[in-house]
Structures are given as structure tokens and as C-alpha cells.
Write an enzyme that holds these catalytic residues in place. Structure first.
Site, PDB file in Angstrom:
ATOM      1  N   ASP A  35      62.956  42.308  -3.488  1.00  0.00           N
ATOM      2  CA  ASP A  35      63.010  43.772  -3.528  1.00  0.00           C
ATOM      3  C   ASP A  35      62.626  44.371  -2.169  1.00  0.00           C
ATOM      4  O   ASP A  35      63.330  45.227  -1.620  1.00  0.00           O
ATOM      5  CB  ASP A  35      62.026  44.238  -4.615  1.00  0.00           C
ATOM      6  CG  ASP A  35      62.427  45.548  -5.252  1.00  0.00           C
ATOM      7  OD1 ASP A  35      63.508  46.066  -4.900  1.00  0.00           O
ATOM      8  OD2 ASP A  35      61.667  46.047  -6.087  1.00  0.00           O
ATOM      9  N   GLY A 126      58.916  34.659  -8.475  1.00  0.00           N
ATOM     10  CA  GLY A 126      58.022  35.006  -7.369  1.00  0.00           C
ATOM     11  C   GLY A 126      56.816  35.743  -7.925  1.00  0.00           C
ATOM     12  O   GLY A 126      55.977  35.176  -8.624  1.00  0.00           O
TER      13      GLY A 126
HETATM   14  P1  ADP Z   1      60.161  38.516  -9.158  1.00  0.00           P
HETATM   15  O1  ADP Z   1      59.301  39.751  -9.104  1.00  0.00           O
HETATM   16  O2  ADP Z   1      61.352  38.679 -10.091  1.00  0.00           O
HETATM   17  O3  ADP Z   1      59.373  37.281  -9.395  1.00  0.00           O
HETATM   18  P2  ADP Z   1      60.395  37.948  -6.305  1.00  0.00           P
HETATM   19  O4  ADP Z   1      61.241  38.693  -5.341  1.00  0.00           O
HETATM   20  O5  ADP Z   1      58.917  38.022  -6.124  1.00  0.00           O
HETATM   21  O6  ADP Z   1      60.873  38.462  -7.735  1.00  0.00           O
HETATM   22  O7  ADP Z   1      60.805  36.419  -6.297  1.00  0.00           O
HETATM   23  C1  ADP Z   1      61.962  35.884  -6.900  1.00  0.00           C
HETATM   24  C2  ADP Z   1      62.379  34.631  -6.154  1.00  0.00           C
HETATM   25  O8  ADP Z   1      63.035  35.008  -4.951  1.00  0.00           O
HETATM   26  C3  ADP Z   1      61.221  33.707  -5.737  1.00  0.00           C
HETATM   27  O9  ADP Z   1      61.623  32.365  -5.979  1.00  0.00           O
HETATM   28  C4  ADP Z   1      61.055  33.977  -4.254  1.00  0.00           C
HETATM   29  O10 ADP Z   1      60.604  32.826  -3.557  1.00  0.00           O
HETATM   30  C5  ADP Z   1      62.466  34.307  -3.851  1.00  0.00           C
HETATM   31  N1  ADP Z   1      62.615  35.196  -2.667  1.00  0.00           N
HETATM   32  C6  ADP Z   1      61.674  35.971  -2.066  1.00  0.00           C
HETATM   33  N2  ADP Z   1      62.208  36.635  -1.019  1.00  0.00           N
HETATM   34  C7  ADP Z   1      63.529  36.270  -0.966  1.00  0.00           C
HETATM   35  C8  ADP Z   1      64.623  36.608  -0.107  1.00  0.00           C
HETATM   36  N3  ADP Z   1      64.480  37.444   0.913  1.00  0.00           N
HETATM   37  N4  ADP Z   1      65.822  36.027  -0.355  1.00  0.00           N
HETATM   38  C9  ADP Z   1      65.999  35.177  -1.395  1.00  0.00           C
HETATM   39  N5  ADP Z   1      65.017  34.816  -2.238  1.00  0.00           N
HETATM   40  C10 ADP Z   1      63.788  35.354  -2.016  1.00  0.00           C
END
Ligand code: ADP
Length: 185
Positions: A35, A126
Site C-alpha cells: 500500500d 505482511g
Molecule cells: P498485508 O497488510 O495484506 O499483509 P503487506 O503490504 O504488508 O500487506 O504485505 C503483503 C505482502 O507483500 C508481504 O508478503 C510483503 O512482504 C509483500 N510486499 C511488501 N512490499 C511489497 C512491494 N513493494 N511489492 C511486492 N510485494 C511487497
């Protein structure tokens, strides 16, 4: 024509597709992880569209499992699908079925919009703390069960090697063909 599956390691904001999926939260107000990166690189237009969607359609927040579409702002991709995955609470709060619903809704929206290529991160694993090894089989199974003609290409974006290994292991075990890709799909 069968859907082409890709497993790609990297940052979802550098992928060029019809749509990238944001692991959003109900408030549609931005956050960390995917996000944060999408809003940082995509610029203020995405946040403004989210703000209007929230006021007009989701004053109480976008429910878990649902998704909405905005433009891609300054991202290389044309659109962003903001999807709300479940927060992991130990596994007895319908997390698995909510995660499945989330992927189904992403696929349904992609079908309705006739998107050629859609890149999706490992939703909920994440900040929402869903165990990666439990989320990956749900993501893959739901995608493989999708029957629509679109999207033609589904890219699993893995941020780290552990996630990529996990996806590849599951795909190999199920005998599913997949490709690596080169960030433009
Ligand atoms: P959620 O709140 O749904 O858990 P997150 O964004 O915190 O979402 O994490 C979801 C997944 O995306 C995790 O496995 C994290 O490591 C990964 N992630 C974090 N940043 C990025 C990015 N810039 N591009 C792709 N995947 C990412």
C-alpha cells in the site's frame, strides 16, 4: 486459452501490467507494505480516487475480501485493484475463506474489465500477519480454479526469495507450468 502463470520476484510498483493489486486496508487511506509503495510511486491521484470512493461508496470502509479499482496514477501499470485481505487472528475467524474470496473478487473484476495481465502480491502476509505457507496454496488454488477468459496472464509478485520458493514449490507439485517474466507483461 489457458491462463499463463508467472512467478516474478521484485517490487510490484515496477511491474508493467494492465492492473496491479494493492494489499489495501478497509480505510482505503494508505498504509505500509505494498500500500505504502503503491501510493509513494503512484502519486496523489490514486489517493484522491480512493478518498472519493470511500466517501461515495464505502463510508464504513471496504469490507474484507472486497476490491475496488482506481487508475494506476504514475505507476507503469494502468490500474490498481485495491483488495482487502483478512487480518490473521489464529485461523479460526474465517481467514482462509476470506482470503479465497479476496482472490476470487480480484479475478472476477479482472474478467469483467477484460484485463490481459494482472500482478498480485502475497496478500495478507505482511502487516496482516497471515502465515505465508498457508496463504500461498490458497492464492494458487483460487487462481487455478478461475474459469474466465481474462486475465490472460496472472503474475504472482513475490517480494522475497522465501515467498518465490514457496510459490514455485506449490506450482511444481501441482504440475502447473509457469514462467519467470521480465517485469513487463
Ligand atoms: P498485508 O497488510 O495484506 O499483509 P503487506 O503490504 O504488508 O500487506 O504485505 C503483503 C505482502 O507483500 C508481504 O508478503 C510483503 O512482504 C509483500 N510486499 C511488501 N512490499 C511489497 C512491494 N513493494 N511489492 C511486492 N510485494 C511487497
Amino acid at each position: 486459452m489457458a491462463m499463463e502463470i508467472y512467478v516474478w520476484k521484485g517490487d510490484i510498483t515496477s511491474v508493467q501490467t494492465d492492473a496491479v493489486v494493492n494489499a489495501a486496508n478497509s480505510s482505503l487511506g494508505g498504509g505500509g507494505g505494498v500500500d505504502g509503495a503503491i501510493h509513494r510511486i503512484g502519486g496523489p491521484k490514486i489517493a484522491e480516487e480512493c478518498r472519493i470512493l470511500k466517501i461515495k461508496k464505502y463510508p464504513n470502509g471496504l469490507p474484507t475480501g472486497q476490491c475496488v479499482l482506481t487508475s494506476g496514477g504514475q505507476l507503469p501499470s494502468k490500474y490498481v485493484i485495491h483488495a482487502v485481505g483478512p487480518v490473521w487472528k489464529g485461523g479460526e475467524y474465517w481467514e482462509a475463506s476470506l482470503l479465497e474470496t479476496c482472490y476470487k473478487n480480484i479475478l472476477q473484476l479482472s474478467f469483467e474489465r477484460a484485463f490481459e495481465s494482472v500482478a498480485v502480491p502475497s496478500i495478507s502476509t505482511g502487516i496482516f500477519a497471515y502465515p505465508k505457507e498457508l496463504a500461498a496454496p490458497i492464492a494458487i488454488k483460487t487462481v487455478l480454479e478461475h474459469k474466465g477468459q481474462f486475465p490472460r496472464k496472472l503474475i504472482f509478485v513475490c517480494f522475497d526469495q522465501e515467498t518465490k520458493d514457496l510459490y514455485e514449490e506449490i506450482l511444481n507439485k501441482s504440475g502447473t507450468e509457469y514462467k519467470e517474466g521480465i517485469s513487463s507483461f
